[in-house]
Scaffold this active site. Structure first.
Site, PDB file in Angstrom:
ATOM      1  N   PHE A 119       0.858  -1.191   0.000  1.00  0.00           N
ATOM      2  CA  PHE A 119       0.000   0.000   0.000  1.00  0.00           C
ATOM      3  C   PHE A 119       0.889   1.234   0.000  1.00  0.00           C
ATOM      4  O   PHE A 119       1.970   1.203   0.600  1.00  0.00           O
ATOM      5  CB  PHE A 119      -0.906   0.002   1.235  1.00  0.00           C
ATOM      6  N   GLN A 240      -6.783  15.553   4.525  1.00  0.00           N
ATOM      7  CA  GLN A 240      -6.317  14.848   3.331  1.00  0.00           C
ATOM      8  C   GLN A 240      -7.366  14.955   2.220  1.00  0.00           C
ATOM      9  O   GLN A 240      -8.548  14.720   2.476  1.00  0.00           O
ATOM     10  CB  GLN A 240      -6.083  13.390   3.690  1.00  0.00           C
ATOM     11  N   HIS A 242      -8.447  13.935  -1.910  1.00  0.00           N
ATOM     12  CA  HIS A 242      -8.249  13.033  -3.044  1.00  0.00           C
ATOM     13  C   HIS A 242      -8.474  13.867  -4.303  1.00  0.00           C
ATOM     14  O   HIS A 242      -9.421  14.661  -4.348  1.00  0.00           O
ATOM     15  CB  HIS A 242      -9.264  11.876  -2.969  1.00  0.00           C
ATOM     16  N   LEU A 252     -15.850   9.282  -4.975  1.00  0.00           N
ATOM     17  CA  LEU A 252     -14.496   9.092  -5.499  1.00  0.00           C
ATOM     18  C   LEU A 252     -14.473   8.403  -6.855  1.00  0.00           C
ATOM     19  O   LEU A 252     -15.171   7.418  -7.076  1.00  0.00           O
ATOM     20  CB  LEU A 252     -13.688   8.216  -4.535  1.00  0.00           C
ATOM     21  N   GLU A 255      -8.076   6.151  -8.569  1.00  0.00           N
ATOM     22  CA  GLU A 255      -6.870   6.470  -9.334  1.00  0.00           C
ATOM     23  C   GLU A 255      -6.695   5.521 -10.521  1.00  0.00           C
ATOM     24  O   GLU A 255      -6.013   5.837 -11.491  1.00  0.00           O
ATOM     25  CB  GLU A 255      -5.639   6.379  -8.416  1.00  0.00           C
ATOM     26  N   ARG A 286      -0.782  12.270  -5.783  1.00  0.00           N
ATOM     27  CA  ARG A 286      -2.070  12.906  -5.478  1.00  0.00           C
ATOM     28  C   ARG A 286      -1.953  14.408  -5.255  1.00  0.00           C
ATOM     29  O   ARG A 286      -2.749  15.186  -5.767  1.00  0.00           O
ATOM     30  CB  ARG A 286      -2.660  12.297  -4.203  1.00  0.00           C
ATOM     31  N   HIS A 353     -11.179  14.106   2.239  1.00  0.00           N
ATOM     32  CA  HIS A 353     -11.300  12.665   2.501  1.00  0.00           C
ATOM     33  C   HIS A 353     -11.105  12.298   3.962  1.00  0.00           C
ATOM     34  O   HIS A 353     -11.823  11.450   4.499  1.00  0.00           O
ATOM     35  CB  HIS A 353     -10.264  11.944   1.631  1.00  0.00           C
ATOM     36  N   ARG A 398      -1.774  11.430   6.559  1.00  0.00           N
ATOM     37  CA  ARG A 398      -1.968  10.040   6.977  1.00  0.00           C
ATOM     38  C   ARG A 398      -1.559   9.066   5.869  1.00  0.00           C
ATOM     39  O   ARG A 398      -1.830   9.315   4.698  1.00  0.00           O
ATOM     40  CB  ARG A 398      -3.448   9.817   7.299  1.00  0.00           C
TER      41      ARG A 398
END
Lengths: 595, 82
Positions: A119, A240, A242, A252, A255, A286, A353, A398
């Site tokens: 991740f 944060q 997106h 959303l 990506e 991002r 987000h 984060r």
């Protein structure tokens, strides 16, 4: 006026992952535990978490909690407290294995171990190469986690108050927290919950933004209650975003769409990412993509009648590819943007987000606030965990899969600390101060009697647009300054919101007005904290704090390596140091954050 | 509308508050379109839908999964009307 009183050892507000994990700790220790929640527990927003939960189990390849800690400190842009980060990363394996024993259906390797996948931002050997650290249950990790924890709580006799909304903290003159007032939606009755331990696990407040991926329930109720009770909110400037949420809806667009060849275009049809990231183009990180989008919009090259979005174009892709490799995207676009992406591009904007800041806590889950010369004195009887809290492990940014870990580790930790505190207390419950209860009744009474007031829907919209336009993903000194004055004006409107429906039973207009009173506290805290922080760090990126040799990425450690504390009273700001000393290992030294 | 039915519809609206934004938006659009003009059959169908788990409901509403149940199918079609 007298209200009904219910007495418990512990009261938890919120039944998402953090609330359920904390409740379990309390109930299993034999304490009389209540959970107050606006919606049925398994409908909490934790359900939306898909990515997984980070733990250095090392099931697929070598891994270590110290590497995870390094990644988290770096991800936080060094604003995270290193004691709390070490605590979280060291506890990760324990809480994940516990969850497995509670029946969580993790994906498995052929050998029967928990399967782990890579991740973003999670690396081995102190940033060397990606590592498989995320433990998931297909794409329903949050959902599976909530079910496992809820069932376990039922077994442990946790008492749930479902469709109740907590309204205010009850705090006495010494500052001790003695419970909360709450509204039962079914009857409209106000009840005082008396407890020796009160734990907030109310989630984030992403609905302060016009474009947000958060469900409607994420209204920052815990933050609003804490702020009204004189508790500061920490690091609220860090949110944060997106890059690609559907304009006007927030849903959303993964990506993966750009990965399959999707192109971002401005009003002239130009593939503008070629100018900002000539190599990576639309696949840049991002933050780079989000900033480029905002620059295009701010410089008048946005699309639509208000020129306030850009377009994500996949019309050049074979429709078969869209249907096969991007399932759901076509439906999302048709439903929420009103366009079929096979024929027309999708309008998108950077979308809020996750909230990194929140109610200040230590790694034991105790809420802490300044008192005298100390900046971190525990508030007696008060604990917080999950997105509403700021431990602070996420700092300025984060890492993916650390949010589910946060709520497991700190939900459990807050529960453990509360159990110890309640068990060592020999005193009976303190009497509830009537004036604290009267404050709640006065708020309800004002809503019921307000004449010629402001409209809740209009005020919410004004707040959301102000936050989006003045305090979005890319920030400008003049816009922030103007934003402070605008959001304070909106706050005045919120203070005189009127509702037409005065009924008692499931009065959703009243509930939404009360939620708005919480949201506006978070919005004001965010705007004022962001205006004041004159550097770029993590998710807080200012146009007037650019990348320079002295301040790489615009980060100014000399002046701004510190946590913001916003106090509701007088909109005062204070600052406290970042804890750079971990529990057992050496400090992870400051350096430029680059991947 | 009598108070009892009014309260029932308000409760139903609250149950349309979901864990997923996608569902919140679908229900919000539906209620804006219909107001309180909801007959007993629709009310019953909505009650069944809101009792579902969020991901299962989204699979149904987004067309990833089909249902043969005529009551649910009809209600899902109403929700999908743009």
């Amino acid at each position: 006026m007298k209200v009904t009183k219910r007495t418990f050892d512990a009261v938890i507000v919120g039944a998402g992952g953090a609330g359920l994990r904390a409740a379990l700790q309390l109930s299993e220790s034999g304490l009389k535990t209540a959970v107050i929640t606006k919606v049925f527990p398994t409908r909490s927003h934790t359900v939306a978490a898909q990515g997984g939960v980070a733990a250095s189990l090392g099931n697929s390849e070598e891994d270590h909690w110290h590497w995870h800690m390094y990644d988290t400190v770096k991800g936080s842009d060094w604003l995270g407290d290193q004691d709390a980060i070490e605590f979280m990363c060291r506890k990760a394996n324990e809480v994940v294995i516990e969850l497995e024993h509670y029946g969580m259906p993790f994906d498995r390797t052929d050998a029967g171990k928990i399967y782990q996948r890579p991740f973003g931002g999670h690396m081995s050997n102190f940033g060397e190469k990606p590592v498989r650290r995320s433990c998931a249950a297909a794409d329903r990790t949050g959902h599976a986690m909530l079910h496992a924890l809820y069932q376990r709580n039922v077994r442990a006799n946790t008492q749930f108050f479902v469709e109740w909304m907590a309204l205010d903290l009850i705090r006495d003159a010494e500052g001790e927290v003695l419970g909360v007032t709450a509204l039962e939606m079914e009857t409209g009755e106000i009840v005082a919950f008396q407890s020796k331990a009160t734990i907030f696990a109310t989630g984030g407040a992403g609905r302060i933004y016009y474009s947000s991926t958060n469900a409607f329930i994420n209204t920052g109720d815990g933050l609003g209650m804490a702020a009204r009770a004189g508790i500061p909110l920490e690091d609220m400037e860090f949110w944060q975003f997106h890059p690609t949420g559907v304009a006007g809806a927030g849903v959303l667009i993964t990506e993966g769409v750009r990965g399959e060849g999707g192109i971002l275009r401005n009003s002239a049809g130009e593939r503008f990412m070629e100018r900002y990231a000539p190599n990576a183009k639309d696949l840049a990180s991002r933050d780079v993509v989000s900033r480029a989008m905002v620059t295009e919009i701010n410089e008048g090259r946005g699309c639509g009648p208000n020129k306030d979005f850009v377009l994500l174009d996949i019309t050049h892709l074979d429709p078969k590819v869209i249907m096969q490799r991007l399932p759901g995207i076509r439906e999302i676009s048709i439903q929420f943007a009103g366009t079929d992406p096979i024929k027309e591009p999708i309008p998108v904007v950077p979308t809020c987000h996750y909230q990194m800041g929140g109610i200040p806590t230590n790694y034991s889950g105790q809420v802490v606030a300044p008192r005298g010369s100390s900046m971190n004195v525990a508030v007696p009887g008060f604990y917080a965990a999950g997105e509403c809290a700021c431990a602070s492990v996420h700092g300025a940014n984060r890492l993916g899969t650390n949010s589910l870990l946060d709520l497991l580790v700190f939900g459990k930790s807050a529960g453990e600390t509360a159990v110890e505190d309640v068990k060592k207390s020999t005193k009976a419950h303190k009497d509830l101060p009537q004036e604290a209860i009267e404050r709640t009744l006065a708020r309800i009474n004002r809503l019921d009697t307000q004449k010629d007031g402001a409209d809740a829907h209009e005020s919410r919209l004004a707040m959301q647009r102000t936050m989006q336009n003045h305090c979005g993903v890319f920030r400008f000194a003049d816009k922030l300054k103007e934003g402070v004055s605008k959001i304070l004006d909106v706050q005045k409107d919120v203070q005189r919101v009127a509702i037409k429906d005065k009924s008692k039973v499931f009065n959703t207009a009243r509930i939404e007005a009360l939620e708005l009173e919480n949201l506006i506290e978070v919005a004001v805290a965010t705007m004022i904290s962001a205006e004041a922080r004159k550097e770029s760090r993590g998710a807080h990126v200012r146009d007037d704090a650019p990348d320079t040799p002295e301040n790489p990425n615009g980060r100014d450690d000399k002046n701004w390596l510190k946590h913001t504390l916003w106090f509701k009273e007088g909109n005062r700001l204070d600052y406290k140091s970042v804890k750079l000393t971990p529990l057992t290992v050496d400090t992870i030294e400051l350096k430029k954050r680059a991947y | 509308m009598d108070e009892e039915r009014g309260a029932r519809l308000r409760r139903l609206r609250w149950h349309c508050r979901r864990a997923l934004l996608e569902l919140d938006l679908m229900f919000q659009r539906y209620w804006r379109r219909t107001g309180d003009d909801v007959d007993a059959a629709t009310e019953a169908a909505l009650e069944r839908l809101v009792a579902m788990e969020d991901h299962d409901l989204w699979d149904l509403v987004s067309g990833r999964r089909e249902t043969d149940d005529p009551q649910l199918k009809g209600m899902v079609e109403k929700l999908r009307q743009v």
